[in-house]
Write an enzyme that holds these catalytic residues in place. Sequence first.
Site, PDB file in Angstrom:
ATOM      1  N   MET A 118       0.846  -1.185   0.000  1.00  0.00           N
ATOM      2  CA  MET A 118       0.000   0.000   0.000  1.00  0.00           C
ATOM      3  C   MET A 118       0.885   1.240   0.000  1.00  0.00           C
ATOM      4  O   MET A 118       1.840   1.335   0.774  1.00  0.00           O
ATOM      5  CB  MET A 118      -0.896   0.034   1.239  1.00  0.00           C
ATOM      6  CG  MET A 118      -1.966  -1.027   1.272  1.00  0.00           C
ATOM      7  SD  MET A 118      -3.010  -0.820   2.739  1.00  0.00           S
ATOM      8  CE  MET A 118      -4.186  -2.156   2.475  1.00  0.00           C
ATOM      9  N   CYS A 119       0.569   2.158  -0.903  1.00  0.00           N
ATOM     10  CA  CYS A 119       1.267   3.436  -0.949  1.00  0.00           C
ATOM     11  C   CYS A 119       2.772   3.200  -1.104  1.00  0.00           C
ATOM     12  O   CYS A 119       3.208   2.411  -1.939  1.00  0.00           O
ATOM     13  CB  CYS A 119       0.918   4.241   0.301  1.00  0.00           C
ATOM     14  SG  CYS A 119       1.340   5.995   0.218  1.00  0.00           S
ATOM     15  N   THR A 120       3.603   3.849  -0.284  1.00  0.00           N
ATOM     16  CA  THR A 120       5.049   3.774  -0.459  1.00  0.00           C
ATOM     17  C   THR A 120       5.669   2.490   0.061  1.00  0.00           C
ATOM     18  O   THR A 120       6.895   2.315  -0.018  1.00  0.00           O
ATOM     19  CB  THR A 120       5.723   4.978   0.224  1.00  0.00           C
ATOM     20  OG1 THR A 120       5.239   5.087   1.567  1.00  0.00           O
ATOM     21  CG2 THR A 120       5.409   6.269  -0.530  1.00  0.00           C
TER      22      THR A 120
END
Length: 331
Positions: A118-120
Site C-alpha cells: 500500500m502506498c510507499t
Amino acid sequence: MPPERIHRVVVLALDGVYPFEMTIPVRIFGTARGPDGAPLYEVLTCSIDGRPVRTSADFGITVEHGGEVVATADTLVIPPFICGPGADGADPGAVDWLPAELARTLSRLSARARIVSMCTASYVLATAGLLDGRRATTHWNEAEHFQRTFPQVRVDADVLFVDGGQVLTAAGVAAGVDLCLHLLRRDHGSAVANRVARLCVVPPWREGGQAQFIERPVPEVSQASTAATREWALSRLGRPIALAELARHAGMSVRTFSRRFRDEVGMTPGQWLTRQRIEHARRLLEVTDLPVDRIAQEAGLGTGASLRRHLAHAIGVAPMVYRQTFRARAD
C-alpha cells in the site's frame, strides 16, 4: 477430519507504520462473511520480531505475532511506513535496512501467495526484487523518485492500483481500500464485496485504472452538489438518460452541471454513466442467470453486442467468460 484453514491475510507492520492503512485489511477482509455467516478470511497482524511497533503518529502498537507468520500467509499486506534512521517521511526509499531474511521470505512467498503493498510500501517490494520488470504504482508524490530509484520497475503513477496477479500495488491511503475490495471481489464476487463495502460505508468499486486525481480542487461547500442526481441516475440505468435531463434534475444549466460534475467525480457525466452501466452489467452477470441481451437492456447498454464491446474494452473478456469465472469462484 480437521476443518480446512480459511484464507489467511497477514499484515506486516514495519517500524513507523501509518495506523490508518495498517487497519484497512482487518476492516475489509475481517468483515467478509460467507452465506452461512462464517468468516471468509483470518487476519493476523505482525511485526518483524513480535515486539511493539512505533507508528507515524504519537502512539505505538502492540501486535500478537512475530515475523514467523509471514511465511504462512495466503495474502501478505505491507502498509506504508516512515522508514530509515531519523526519517521524516521525505525519503521513503531509505529501506537499505530491510532485513535480508525478510527479503528472502518475500521472494519465496511470492511463488505461492499474493503480496500487496500500500502506498510507499512499494519500496519494500521493489527492494526485494519483486517488482523487477513489472508494472506497479505508488503514491503519485513519490512516483518520480521511485522510478529513479528502481528503473527496472514500470511505474504507473496515474492509477489507483495495479493487479499483477501475485504481486499487487496500491497508491495512497484510500486506494488501499479499493485494492482490498478488488481482491475480495476477485475471490468471492461482487455480492460479497458490495456487502462489505456497505458495512464499511465506502464506495463498493473504483476501477484500478481510475486516476489518482492529483491536485484536483475540492468544490466549495456552498456549491450545489451533483450527488443527488447521480443517485437518481443509478436508479434509472435501464433507460436512456440525456445530459439535459441530468442537468434539469440537478436544477442547473447543462454547462454548470457538466463543470460541477467533472469537479466532483473527475470525469464527464457520459463517461460516468457508461462506467456505472458496465458495473451494473457485471453484477448481473455474477448474480443472475439472465441472458446477455437482457442484461444489456437492464444496464442501459442496448444490445448484447454493445455489452460485449464495452466489457471487452473495460476488462478484456467476453460476458460469458466473465460469468463463468465468477461462478467458478462462488462454487
